[in-house]
Design a protein around this motif. Structure first.
Motif, PDB file in Angstrom:
ATOM      1  N   LEU A 123       0.830  -1.208   0.000  1.00 56.27           N
ATOM      2  CA  LEU A 123       0.000   0.000   0.000  1.00 56.27           C
ATOM      3  C   LEU A 123       0.867   1.261   0.000  1.00 56.27           C
ATOM      4  CD1 LEU A 123      -2.744  -1.069   2.549  1.00 56.27           C
ATOM      5  CD2 LEU A 123      -2.876  -1.046   0.049  1.00 56.27           C
ATOM      6  N   VAL A 124       1.977   1.219   0.710  1.00 56.00           N
ATOM      7  CA  VAL A 124       2.909   2.349   0.715  1.00 56.00           C
ATOM      8  C   VAL A 124       3.519   2.521  -0.680  1.00 56.00           C
ATOM      9  CG1 VAL A 124       5.074   3.215   1.679  1.00 56.00           C
ATOM     10  CG2 VAL A 124       3.397   2.129   3.176  1.00 56.00           C
ATOM     11  N   MET A 125       3.846   1.394  -1.328  1.00 52.95           N
ATOM     12  CA  MET A 125       4.399   1.468  -2.682  1.00 52.95           C
ATOM     13  C   MET A 125       3.370   2.041  -3.660  1.00 52.95           C
ATOM     14  SD  MET A 125       6.455  -2.143  -2.720  1.00 52.95           S
ATOM     15  CE  MET A 125       7.136  -1.968  -4.343  1.00 52.95           C
ATOM     16  N   VAL A 126       2.117   1.627  -3.514  1.00 50.12           N
ATOM     17  CA  VAL A 126       1.049   2.148  -4.379  1.00 50.12           C
ATOM     18  C   VAL A 126       0.860   3.641  -4.141  1.00 50.12           C
ATOM     19  CG1 VAL A 126      -1.443   2.063  -4.785  1.00 50.12           C
ATOM     20  CG2 VAL A 126      -0.123  -0.045  -4.711  1.00 50.12           C
ATOM     21  N   TRP A 165      10.908  12.896  -8.535  1.00 49.61           N
ATOM     22  CA  TRP A 165       9.976  13.209  -7.455  1.00 49.61           C
ATOM     23  C   TRP A 165      10.423  12.470  -6.206  1.00 49.61           C
ATOM     24  CZ3 TRP A 165       6.839  17.068  -8.450  1.00 49.61           C
ATOM     25  CH2 TRP A 165       6.570  17.365  -9.794  1.00 49.61           C
ATOM     26  N   PRO A 166      11.142  13.134  -5.294  1.00 48.32           N
ATOM     27  CA  PRO A 166      11.710  12.479  -4.118  1.00 48.32           C
ATOM     28  C   PRO A 166      10.679  11.829  -3.194  1.00 48.32           C
ATOM     29  CG  PRO A 166      12.659  14.659  -4.386  1.00 48.32           C
ATOM     30  CD  PRO A 166      11.567  14.531  -5.388  1.00 48.32           C
ATOM     31  N   ILE A 167       9.498  12.432  -3.057  1.00 48.78           N
ATOM     32  CA  ILE A 167       8.496  11.833  -2.170  1.00 48.78           C
ATOM     33  C   ILE A 167       8.018  10.500  -2.744  1.00 48.78           C
ATOM     34  CG2 ILE A 167       6.175  12.124  -1.217  1.00 48.78           C
ATOM     35  CD1 ILE A 167       6.803  15.115  -0.991  1.00 48.78           C
ATOM     36  N   ALA A 168       7.772  10.463  -4.032  1.00 53.34           N
ATOM     37  CA  ALA A 168       7.343   9.216  -4.671  1.00 53.34           C
ATOM     38  C   ALA A 168       8.433   8.157  -4.553  1.00 53.34           C
ATOM     39  CB  ALA A 168       7.004   9.465  -6.137  1.00 53.34           C
ATOM     40  N   GLN A 169       9.665   8.549  -4.768  1.00 54.15           N
ATOM     41  CA  GLN A 169      10.769   7.599  -4.664  1.00 54.15           C
ATOM     42  C   GLN A 169      10.930   7.102  -3.235  1.00 54.15           C
ATOM     43  OE1 GLN A 169      14.639   9.122  -5.628  1.00 54.15           O
ATOM     44  NE2 GLN A 169      15.495   7.081  -5.899  1.00 54.15           N
ATOM     45  N   ALA A 170      10.766   7.984  -2.250  1.00 60.88           N
ATOM     46  CA  ALA A 170      10.904   7.585  -0.850  1.00 60.88           C
ATOM     47  C   ALA A 170       9.819   6.588  -0.451  1.00 60.88           C
ATOM     48  CB  ALA A 170      10.864   8.812   0.047  1.00 60.88           C
ATOM     49  N   LEU A 171       8.581   6.846  -0.840  1.00 57.83           N
ATOM     50  CA  LEU A 171       7.499   5.924  -0.506  1.00 57.83           C
ATOM     51  C   LEU A 171       7.695   4.568  -1.175  1.00 57.83           C
ATOM     52  CD1 LEU A 171       4.442   8.335  -0.713  1.00 57.83           C
ATOM     53  CD2 LEU A 171       5.372   7.258   1.341  1.00 57.83           C
ATOM     54  N   VAL A 195      11.876  -1.916   0.480  1.00 55.49           N
ATOM     55  CA  VAL A 195      12.859  -2.356   1.470  1.00 55.49           C
ATOM     56  C   VAL A 195      12.179  -3.055   2.635  1.00 55.49           C
ATOM     57  CG1 VAL A 195      14.566  -1.530   3.152  1.00 55.49           C
ATOM     58  CG2 VAL A 195      14.619  -0.693   0.806  1.00 55.49           C
ATOM     59  N   ALA A 196      10.987  -2.588   3.027  1.00 52.04           N
ATOM     60  CA  ALA A 196      10.256  -3.257   4.099  1.00 52.04           C
ATOM     61  C   ALA A 196       9.918  -4.696   3.712  1.00 52.04           C
ATOM     62  CB  ALA A 196       8.986  -2.479   4.433  1.00 52.04           C
ATOM     63  N   ILE A 197       9.515  -4.910   2.467  1.00 53.90           N
ATOM     64  CA  ILE A 197       9.230  -6.276   2.000  1.00 53.90           C
ATOM     65  C   ILE A 197      10.501  -7.104   1.988  1.00 53.90           C
ATOM     66  CG2 ILE A 197       8.529  -7.632  -0.007  1.00 53.90           C
ATOM     67  CD1 ILE A 197       6.479  -5.449  -0.597  1.00 53.90           C
ATOM     68  N   LEU A 198      11.600  -6.541   1.505  1.00 50.89           N
ATOM     69  CA  LEU A 198      12.866  -7.284   1.482  1.00 50.89           C
ATOM     70  C   LEU A 198      13.318  -7.669   2.884  1.00 50.89           C
ATOM     71  CD1 LEU A 198      14.992  -5.470  -1.232  1.00 50.89           C
ATOM     72  CD2 LEU A 198      13.850  -7.677  -1.388  1.00 50.89           C
ATOM     73  N   LEU A 199      13.204  -6.764   3.837  1.00 57.82           N
ATOM     74  CA  LEU A 199      13.594  -7.088   5.205  1.00 57.82           C
ATOM     75  C   LEU A 199      12.676  -8.128   5.823  1.00 57.82           C
ATOM     76  CD1 LEU A 199      14.564  -3.595   6.638  1.00 57.82           C
ATOM     77  CD2 LEU A 199      16.080  -5.487   6.040  1.00 57.82           C
ATOM     78  N   HIS A 200      11.430  -8.154   5.399  1.00 58.92           N
ATOM     79  CA  HIS A 200      10.487  -9.138   5.932  1.00 58.92           C
ATOM     80  C   HIS A 200      10.815 -10.546   5.439  1.00 58.92           C
ATOM     81  CE1 HIS A 200       6.793 -10.750   7.507  1.00 58.92           C
ATOM     82  NE2 HIS A 200       6.535 -11.280   6.324  1.00 58.92           N
ATOM     83  N   VAL A 201      11.215 -10.672   4.194  1.00 57.16           N
ATOM     84  CA  VAL A 201      11.483 -11.996   3.629  1.00 57.16           C
ATOM     85  C   VAL A 201      12.962 -12.361   3.646  1.00 57.16           C
ATOM     86  CG1 VAL A 201       9.454 -11.932   2.158  1.00 57.16           C
ATOM     87  CG2 VAL A 201      11.623 -11.144   1.260  1.00 57.16           C
ATOM     88  N   SER A 202      13.803 -11.522   4.237  1.00 56.75           N
ATOM     89  CA  SER A 202      15.244 -11.774   4.194  1.00 56.75           C
ATOM     90  C   SER A 202      15.593 -13.044   4.959  1.00 56.75           C
ATOM     91  CB  SER A 202      16.005 -10.586   4.778  1.00 56.75           C
ATOM     92  OG  SER A 202      15.743 -10.479   6.154  1.00 56.75           O
ATOM     93  N   PRO A 203      16.504 -13.837   4.417  1.00 59.46           N
ATOM     94  CA  PRO A 203      16.909 -15.063   5.100  1.00 59.46           C
ATOM     95  C   PRO A 203      17.855 -14.763   6.253  1.00 59.46           C
ATOM     96  CG  PRO A 203      18.183 -14.791   3.109  1.00 59.46           C
ATOM     97  CD  PRO A 203      17.164 -13.675   3.141  1.00 59.46           C
ATOM     98  N   SER A 204      17.993 -15.717   7.129  1.00 58.99           N
ATOM     99  CA  SER A 204      18.935 -15.587   8.232  1.00 58.99           C
ATOM    100  C   SER A 204      20.338 -15.887   7.705  1.00 58.99           C
ATOM    101  CB  SER A 204      18.586 -16.580   9.339  1.00 58.99           C
ATOM    102  OG  SER A 204      19.581 -16.568  10.319  1.00 58.99           O
ATOM    103  N   TRP A 205      21.298 -15.083   8.085  1.00 60.54           N
ATOM    104  CA  TRP A 205      22.672 -15.293   7.646  1.00 60.54           C
ATOM    105  C   TRP A 205      23.531 -15.793   8.804  1.00 60.54           C
ATOM    106  CZ3 TRP A 205      24.783 -15.145   2.847  1.00 60.54           C
ATOM    107  CH2 TRP A 205      23.945 -14.702   1.832  1.00 60.54           C
TER     108      TRP A 205
END
Length: 108
Positions: free
Chosen positions: A22-25, A47-53, A59-69
């Motif tokens: 939803l944040v990405m949308v 557009w920095p605001i669009a890029q930030a959102l 990144v939130a999705i990547l951190l959620h699915v990131s494997p344990s190292w």
């Protein structure tokens, strides 16, 4: 830092994958509503605001699915000796232990 310190683990498992898209949308909608020249392709970096959102959600999705190292995955494990040699500024060796010359002992 939030991933290493643990606040992301306190969030229920279903919240982050539900909210991050939803944040990405929201970032994409912000980008699409900005006035642009129709002859030029829209660039999210303009557009920095669009890029930030968009980046925050991704990144939130990547951190959620990131494997344990805790340990290296098997495909990367075979490169361990080579990486250590390069990091220690030694000449890299394909086989970390030298072969023993001579005959083998008979098991007995």
């Amino acid at each position: 830092m939030a991933h290493q310190e643990g606040p992301l683990k306190k969030i229920p498992q279903y919240v982050l994958p539900s909210v991050a898209p939803l944040v990405m949308v929201a970032g994409f909608c912000y980008l699409q509503t900005r006035p642009v020249d129709p002859t030029v392709a829209t660039d999210i970096e303009a557009w920095p605001i669009a890029q930030a959102l968009w980046s925050f959600g991704f990144v939130a999705i990547l951190l959620h699915v990131s494997p344990s190292w805790d340990r290296r995955p098997r495909p990367l494990g075979r490169w361990n000796g080579l990486v250590e040699d390069v990091a220690a500024k030694r000449p890299p060796r394909l086989f970390p232990y030298p072969r023993r010359r001579g005959r083998r002992r008979a098991a007995g």
